[in-house]
Design a protein around this motif. Sequence first.
Motif, PDB file in Angstrom:
ATOM      1  N   THR A 226       0.815  -1.217   0.000  1.00 54.98           N
ATOM      2  CA  THR A 226       0.000   0.000   0.000  1.00 54.98           C
ATOM      3  C   THR A 226       0.846   1.263   0.000  1.00 54.98           C
ATOM      4  N   ASP A 227       2.115   1.136   0.323  1.00 55.09           N
ATOM      5  CA  ASP A 227       3.030   2.278   0.330  1.00 55.09           C
ATOM      6  C   ASP A 227       3.432   2.606  -1.105  1.00 55.09           C
ATOM      7  N   GLN A 228       3.074   3.799  -1.567  1.00 57.05           N
ATOM      8  CA  GLN A 228       3.371   4.182  -2.951  1.00 57.05           C
ATOM      9  C   GLN A 228       4.863   4.219  -3.239  1.00 57.05           C
ATOM     10  N   SER A 229       5.682   4.386  -2.220  1.00 59.39           N
ATOM     11  CA  SER A 229       7.128   4.417  -2.436  1.00 59.39           C
ATOM     12  C   SER A 229       7.704   3.025  -2.683  1.00 59.39           C
ATOM     13  N   LEU A 230       6.887   1.970  -2.564  1.00 55.57           N
ATOM     14  CA  LEU A 230       7.363   0.605  -2.749  1.00 55.57           C
ATOM     15  C   LEU A 230       6.754  -0.077  -3.967  1.00 55.57           C
ATOM     16  N   ILE A 231       5.904   0.614  -4.703  1.00 55.22           N
ATOM     17  CA  ILE A 231       5.261  -0.036  -5.842  1.00 55.22           C
ATOM     18  C   ILE A 231       6.214  -0.085  -7.033  1.00 55.22           C
ATOM     19  N   PRO A 232       6.223  -1.181  -7.798  1.00 56.08           N
ATOM     20  CA  PRO A 232       7.045  -1.253  -9.012  1.00 56.08           C
ATOM     21  C   PRO A 232       6.386  -0.491 -10.148  1.00 56.08           C
ATOM     22  N   VAL A 233       7.114  -0.328 -11.227  1.00 58.20           N
ATOM     23  CA  VAL A 233       6.619   0.494 -12.327  1.00 58.20           C
ATOM     24  C   VAL A 233       5.391  -0.124 -12.993  1.00 58.20           C
ATOM     25  N   GLN A 234       5.295  -1.461 -13.029  1.00 58.41           N
ATOM     26  CA  GLN A 234       4.133  -2.080 -13.663  1.00 58.41           C
ATOM     27  C   GLN A 234       2.868  -1.846 -12.845  1.00 58.41           C
ATOM     28  N   THR A 235       3.001  -1.816 -11.520  1.00 53.19           N
ATOM     29  CA  THR A 235       1.837  -1.502 -10.682  1.00 53.19           C
ATOM     30  C   THR A 235       1.433  -0.043 -10.873  1.00 53.19           C
ATOM     31  N   PHE A 236       2.422   0.840 -10.985  1.00 51.73           N
ATOM     32  CA  PHE A 236       2.120   2.247 -11.259  1.00 51.73           C
ATOM     33  C   PHE A 236       1.401   2.374 -12.600  1.00 51.73           C
ATOM     34  N   LEU A 237       1.855   1.602 -13.607  1.00 54.86           N
ATOM     35  CA  LEU A 237       1.206   1.648 -14.911  1.00 54.86           C
ATOM     36  C   LEU A 237      -0.225   1.143 -14.807  1.00 54.86           C
ATOM     37  N   GLN A 238      -0.452   0.106 -14.027  1.00 54.41           N
ATOM     38  CA  GLN A 238      -1.802  -0.417 -13.846  1.00 54.41           C
ATOM     39  C   GLN A 238      -2.701   0.631 -13.192  1.00 54.41           C
ATOM     40  N   GLN A 239      -2.164   1.361 -12.219  1.00 48.77           N
ATOM     41  CA  GLN A 239      -2.929   2.436 -11.586  1.00 48.77           C
ATOM     42  C   GLN A 239      -3.183   3.575 -12.561  1.00 48.77           C
ATOM     43  N   LEU A 240      -2.192   3.855 -13.388  1.00 47.72           N
ATOM     44  CA  LEU A 240      -2.327   4.943 -14.355  1.00 47.72           C
ATOM     45  C   LEU A 240      -3.387   4.623 -15.400  1.00 47.72           C
ATOM     46  N   LEU A 241      -3.448   3.365 -15.842  1.00 46.22           N
ATOM     47  CA  LEU A 241      -4.431   2.978 -16.850  1.00 46.22           C
ATOM     48  C   LEU A 241      -5.856   3.101 -16.325  1.00 46.22           C
ATOM     49  N   GLN A 242      -6.006   3.083 -15.010  1.00 43.62           N
ATOM     50  CA  GLN A 242      -7.330   3.241 -14.415  1.00 43.62           C
ATOM     51  C   GLN A 242      -7.613   4.687 -14.020  1.00 43.62           C
ATOM     52  N   ALA A 243      -6.629   5.561 -14.195  1.00 42.18           N
ATOM     53  CA  ALA A 243      -6.794   6.950 -13.774  1.00 42.18           C
ATOM     54  C   ALA A 243      -7.714   7.690 -14.745  1.00 42.18           C
ATOM     55  N   SER A 244      -8.309   8.751 -14.247  1.00 37.97           N
ATOM     56  CA  SER A 244      -9.233   9.547 -15.068  1.00 37.97           C
ATOM     57  C   SER A 244      -8.699  10.936 -15.383  1.00 37.97           C
ATOM     58  N   ASP A 245      -7.567  11.338 -14.766  1.00 42.19           N
ATOM     59  CA  ASP A 245      -6.996  12.652 -15.046  1.00 42.19           C
ATOM     60  C   ASP A 245      -5.490  12.598 -14.839  1.00 42.19           C
ATOM     61  N   LEU A 246      -4.818  13.667 -15.211  1.00 46.10           N
ATOM     62  CA  LEU A 246      -3.364  13.725 -15.162  1.00 46.10           C
ATOM     63  C   LEU A 246      -2.809  13.852 -13.749  1.00 46.10           C
ATOM     64  N   SER A 247      -3.651  14.116 -12.776  1.00 46.88           N
ATOM     65  CA  SER A 247      -3.140  14.250 -11.412  1.00 46.88           C
ATOM     66  C   SER A 247      -2.524  12.957 -10.909  1.00 46.88           C
ATOM     67  N   ALA A 248      -2.933  11.802 -11.488  1.00 45.94           N
ATOM     68  CA  ALA A 248      -2.341  10.523 -11.090  1.00 45.94           C
ATOM     69  C   ALA A 248      -0.875  10.462 -11.475  1.00 45.94           C
ATOM     70  N   VAL A 249      -0.483  11.256 -12.492  1.00 50.56           N
ATOM     71  CA  VAL A 249       0.911  11.265 -12.932  1.00 50.56           C
ATOM     72  C   VAL A 249       1.651  12.466 -12.363  1.00 50.56           C
ATOM     73  N   LEU A 250       1.049  13.648 -12.501  1.00 48.40           N
ATOM     74  CA  LEU A 250       1.735  14.873 -12.111  1.00 48.40           C
ATOM     75  C   LEU A 250       1.695  15.122 -10.623  1.00 48.40           C
ATOM     76  N   GLY A 251       0.602  14.772  -9.982  1.00 47.36           N
ATOM     77  CA  GLY A 251       0.470  15.043  -8.561  1.00 47.36           C
ATOM     78  C   GLY A 251       0.250  16.534  -8.326  1.00 47.36           C
ATOM     79  N   SER A 252       0.128  16.896  -7.083  1.00 41.02           N
ATOM     80  CA  SER A 252      -0.154  18.295  -6.747  1.00 41.02           C
ATOM     81  C   SER A 252       1.095  19.154  -6.669  1.00 41.02           C
TER      82      SER A 252
END
Length: 298
Positions: free
Chosen positions: A217-243
């Motif tokens: 659950t710690d975002q600092s421990l997720i691999p790039v493929q898990t990040f990609l899986q989260q990104l593919l489900q995202a609805s806006d750019l904030s999932a990539v750019l952040g605040s």
Amino acid sequence: MSVSRIERVSQAVIVALLSLLCLSVLYPFFYMLAISLNEGADAAKGGVYLWPRSFTFINYEIVLGNEVIRHSYLITIGRTILGTITGLLVTLLAAYGLSYRALPLRNGLLTYVLITMLFNGGLVPLYIQLFNLGLVNSFWVYIIPTMFSAWNMFVMLKFIQGIPDALIESAELDGAGPVRILFQIVIPLSKPMLAALGLFTAVGHWNDWFAGAFFVTDQSLIPVQTFLQQLLQASDLSAVLGSNSNQEALARGSQMQNITLMSIKMAVVMVSALPILCVYPFLQKYFVKGVLIGSVKG
């Protein structure tokens, strides 16, 4: 030897079919590459198929400039290197030990390993076990559960059993013990098999998103493929750019207006796929040479 007309026609048909199959596999890759190198707003209009219409590197600048993605790459690279080394080591040692026919309870151990390959307890018992071992939300959840593969062990065992007994017996007559036989005979002869299994293991670690999605659950421990899986489900750019991230990119204004979620997704897919694709040409020859020898010899 002359080739009949029917044989020439059949060969031409086979070549044509294989060429179409090859194109069907390569086209999605080139399409994603074209979208990732095209301005997102322009690509959203359609018509970009094989090459970018409005060429830009802004998508890759955003992806590679994102701290979360860079850290996820380090996690992926670390788990791939460490997981491959430990996986090969444990698999080799287990297969080498079980290759001795005089080993006590050898048949029982082989049966036990076979059962674990055919059946498993399910996701919930696995999660409970990992939680009790303190591996949940830890980097080691990527390494320890994947150290041993029953299928890889049986393939490696078959290969070791294919080594001539006379070679090992002559080494034993010269006073060589099991450890010396392992390092001076088994490992040098097993390089094709180790390369093939190493590639399988590395690809499995690099492409795995499941462990990061369910056991971390710690975002600092997720691999790039898990990040990609989260990104593919995202609805806006904030999932990539952040605040608070990519402030320099956000300051460029006009360029950022041309970025879309789809263009960022394609850039992340390309960046995550290219490294492992570059490894295949160098180790491809070991696929048939290693796996066939290990599965046929006995």
